[in-house]
Design an enzyme around this catalytic site. Structure first.
Site, PDB file in Angstrom:
ATOM      1  N   CYS A  80      -4.412   1.351   1.222  1.00 55.62           N
ATOM      2  CA  CYS A  80      -3.016   1.049   0.875  1.00 55.62           C
ATOM      3  C   CYS A  80      -2.911   0.665  -0.607  1.00 55.62           C
ATOM      4  O   CYS A  80      -3.098   1.521  -1.472  1.00 55.62           O
ATOM      5  CB  CYS A  80      -2.463  -0.029   1.801  1.00 55.62           C
ATOM      6  SG  CYS A  80      -0.646  -0.095   1.794  1.00 55.62           S
ATOM      7  N   HIS A 170      -3.708   2.037   7.019  1.00 57.26           N
ATOM      8  CA  HIS A 170      -4.430   0.811   7.371  1.00 57.26           C
ATOM      9  C   HIS A 170      -5.395   1.139   8.511  1.00 57.26           C
ATOM     10  O   HIS A 170      -4.990   1.292   9.664  1.00 57.26           O
ATOM     11  CB  HIS A 170      -3.455  -0.289   7.794  1.00 57.26           C
ATOM     12  CG  HIS A 170      -2.663  -0.849   6.667  1.00 57.26           C
ATOM     13  ND1 HIS A 170      -3.139  -1.828   5.830  1.00 57.26           N
ATOM     14  CD2 HIS A 170      -1.422  -0.550   6.217  1.00 57.26           C
ATOM     15  CE1 HIS A 170      -2.235  -2.127   4.920  1.00 57.26           C
ATOM     16  NE2 HIS A 170      -1.184  -1.363   5.126  1.00 57.26           N
ATOM     17  N   GLU A 172      -7.592  -0.887   9.625  1.00 55.79           N
ATOM     18  CA  GLU A 172      -8.020  -2.125  10.267  1.00 55.79           C
ATOM     19  C   GLU A 172      -7.164  -2.540  11.456  1.00 55.79           C
ATOM     20  O   GLU A 172      -7.478  -3.518  12.134  1.00 55.79           O
ATOM     21  CB  GLU A 172      -8.045  -3.266   9.244  1.00 55.79           C
ATOM     22  CG  GLU A 172      -6.678  -3.653   8.690  1.00 55.79           C
ATOM     23  CD  GLU A 172      -6.234  -2.826   7.505  1.00 55.79           C
ATOM     24  OE1 GLU A 172      -5.304  -3.249   6.805  1.00 55.79           O
ATOM     25  OE2 GLU A 172      -6.798  -1.746   7.277  1.00 55.79           O
TER      26      GLU A 172
END
Length: 647
Positions: A80, A170, A172
């Site tokens: 990002c 993202h 994660e």
């Protein structure tokens, strides 16, 4: 002995610590560092990850970055903001993307991507989670595109010679299902060995508790939620029940019969070192007449300190130096005759609480958590606070709770924050400010222009779109938003019910379409029921505060939902359900109810929960029988752009 590690640079994203947590969960030790860190921080590092962040890389007030980090002969993964920073650092152009992406997208691999070591075993078209308005607009020298999404042509790039990789998405979060595979591949590129496990985490927490509480006893507020319960159990395990006191305060914001249920659960587990205090009148007085959500949260947090001081004084406990032996008496122990030790305060704070309160150097405030109000900050500064879970996320807390022997009903209980239902009751003086009126008109114009076409011809023909005159909190691009909810209302059916389209994915797509296209809207809800005796134009913003009457309204509706979820087995399938009471009704004595069930693994992101429609209809039918409800809505919004709750 030093340990090999992956270093995550925190650019202020909500997700920075989640990245580190993901690596740890996979068995790779990871640490957080500032992007301005000296190169000595990277001793023993095998790789580096640049996190996301709320800033734009082309602005002047961005986090300080030590560019020498890019000269290290270590693999680097940018995500990002980190993706954009890497691009800019190597000469690419970064700016406002033609179309921002918030929510689910799909990563289509290029030929280079299909052979990239970062994407080994990754599915072409893999689902990813996006949350960005800026984008990489050109390719830096030496880099090649390895993945694209519908609206992001440079969604993934690499420079194999320099071992540089970056992604706009993202990895994660749970809603990038193959994110762990990407991280695993990156760890292999780093030649990082597995060197971290749950036993190490538990040992570290227990050792830290013993070190921080050396020579002191510990007092902990117990909400009954999983965070405070696991913190309480860890304190007991590390220090013994004779050095720990749990204090459950009934603040008046509990769910129906909540305090009695909490006390029984603790007794059944064998905890004898806790007391229950009814302080509901004190808390109701503290927030009387307040309408601003932040002021209300702060008032609740500050009043916890006031009540704590009152209770510990009544018990004879002094958090600085006590002369009594109260804890031994409460635990049924004989007094030793020695002067009792000093006391500390413990909290079940998680890392998301700290991040959303703006608790790191580069992070922005999404909401002020009650564990981070001024009075608590003062105690932290004095070293009088222990937070055993402050580096963990909800799923890790539950895992630790199970490991130390807590029962399923304690560990899997839905999260219930300290302010309780007070933050589920939206408040208003019944009037809109001039700025609110102006923004509300802009929101109405936005929803009129958005064409929702995901549904069948008949559904679309009967669809009505409008905006509720209340603001709710959200988060987009790591910033807090405070905007209006859009409403989708389909054809009316018998008894005030409204048609609910069969496919949740179409409702989700419509919700994302609206919030992505609108500047003054951050949620989308669907109307499930409206009082047949009331016209839509008669439903207006009403004067309403967080008082016992509105809390009881919320408790009744909430109890209906939770009872049904337990009965159907859906209670353990979702992460949390929030029942929201909004002052949008035909009179000040009435209200509207919003149902907000969510699925989440990490709290940082979430998707609204698609409850079975038949079960949902039964729930709505029961709530509709409550004599004060004018309308029932269902929140269709993911996080981002909305937070879990509305305040």
């Amino acid at each position: 002995m030093s340990r090999s590690k992956i270093v995550v640079l925190d650019f202020g994203s909500q997700y920075a610590h989640l990245i580190a947590k993901r690596f740890r969960m996979m068995g790779y030790y990871s640490e957080i560092a500032l992007p301005s860190a000296d190169l000595s921080v990277f001793d023993n590092a095998k790789g580096i990850v640049f996190s996301g962040g709320p800033a734009s890389v082309y602005e002047s007030n961005i986090p300080e970055f030590n560019e020498k980090i890019l000269d290290l002969d270590l693999p680097i993964l940018g995500l990002c903001y980190g993706h954009q920073l890497m691009a800019k650092s190597y000469g690419a152009e970064v700016g406002k993307a033609e179309v921002g992406e918030f929510g689910i997208a799909h990563l289509n691999l290029t030929d280079s991507g299909k052979s990239s070591p970062l994407f080994a075993g990754l599915s072409d078209g893999s689902q990813v989670w996006m949350s960005h308005q800026d984008g990489v607009l050109s390719l830096a020298d030496g880099f090649e595109v390895i993945g694209r999404t519908k609206d992001c042509p440079f969604a993934a790039v690499q420079n194999l010679a320099k071992k540089r990789f970056s992604l706009q998405c993202h990895c994660e979060v749970k809603d990038t299902p193959e994110g762990n595979k990407i991280f695993e591949n990156f760890a292999k590129i780093c030649r990082m060995e597995k060197n971290w496990d749950e036993d190490a985490v538990l040992s570290h927490i227990l050792d830290s508790i013993r070190h921080d509480a050396e020579g002191k006893n510990v007092l902990l507020f117990l909400s009954g939620g999983v965070d405070s319960t696991v913190a309480f159990a860890l304190l007991n395990k590390a220090l013994g029940q004779e050095r720990v006191l749990g204090l459950h305060i009934d603040n008046g914001f509990m769910r129906k019969n909540e305090s009695a249920n909490v006390a029984k659960a603790y007794h059944d587990h064998g905890f004898t070192n806790f007391i229950v205090e009814d302080a509901s009148e004190s808390f109701l007085a503290a927030i009387k007449g307040l309408t601003d959500p932040q002021k209300k949260r702060m008032a609740v947090g500050e009043n916890f300190i006031t009540v704590r001081d009152s209770v510990v004084a009544k018990c004879g406990i002094d958090t600085c130096a006590t002369s009594g032996d109260v804890l031994a008496k409460l635990a049924g122990k004989a007094t030793s005759g020695k002067a009792a030790p000093e006391w500390m305060l413990a909290q079940g704070t998680l890392y998301p609480d700290i991040i959303e309160s703006g608790g790191t150097k580069n992070s922005k405030t999404i909401k002020t958590h009650h564990n981070r109000v001024a009075g608590i900050q003062e105690l932290i500064a004095k070293g009088l606070i222990i937070e055993p879970l402050k580096d963990l996320y909800k799923d890790e807390v539950r895992s630790i709770g199970k490991k130390i022997g807590l029962t399923e009903d304690l560990v899997m209980r839905h999260p219930f924050p300290g302010p309780g239902l007070s933050i589920n009751v939206l408040c208003s003086d019944g009037k809109m400010s001039d700025s609110d009126k102006a923004d509300f008109e802009k929101a109405k114009k936005e929803i009129e222009k958005i064409e929702v076409t995901q549904f069948c011809e008949n559904c679309t023909k009967n669809l009505k779109k409008y905006v509720l005159p209340v603001r709710s909190v959200g988060v987009q691009g790591d910033f807090r938003t405070y905007r209006f909810p859009a409403v989708l209302k389909f054809a009316e059916e018998d008894g005030g019910f409204y048609h609910l389209p069969k496919f949740w994915e179409k409702l989700e797509a419509a919700s994302s379409q609206i919030t992505n296209a609108a500047q003054y809207i951050n949620r989308t809800v669907i109307c499930l029921w409206q009082n047949p005796a009331v016209k839509t134009e008669d439903l207006t913003l009403q004067e309403g505060y967080c008082d016992r009457r509105r809390l009881d309204q919320t408790r009744d509706a909430d109890d209906i939902v939770l009872t049904a979820l337990h009965k159907s087995g859906w209670y353990n399938k979702i992460f949390q359900h929030l029942t929201i009471n909004i002052p949008y009704a035909s009179s000040a004595e009435r209200c509207s109810i919003v149902l907000r069930p969510v699925c989440s693994e990490d709290v940082m992101t979430a998707r609204f929960a698609p409850l079975p429609m038949e079960d949902l209809r039964k729930i709505v039918a029961q709530i509709a029988k409550l004599p004060y409800v004018d309308a029932i809505f269902y929140d269709l919004t993911n996080k981002p752009p909305a937070t879990f709750g509305w305040e």
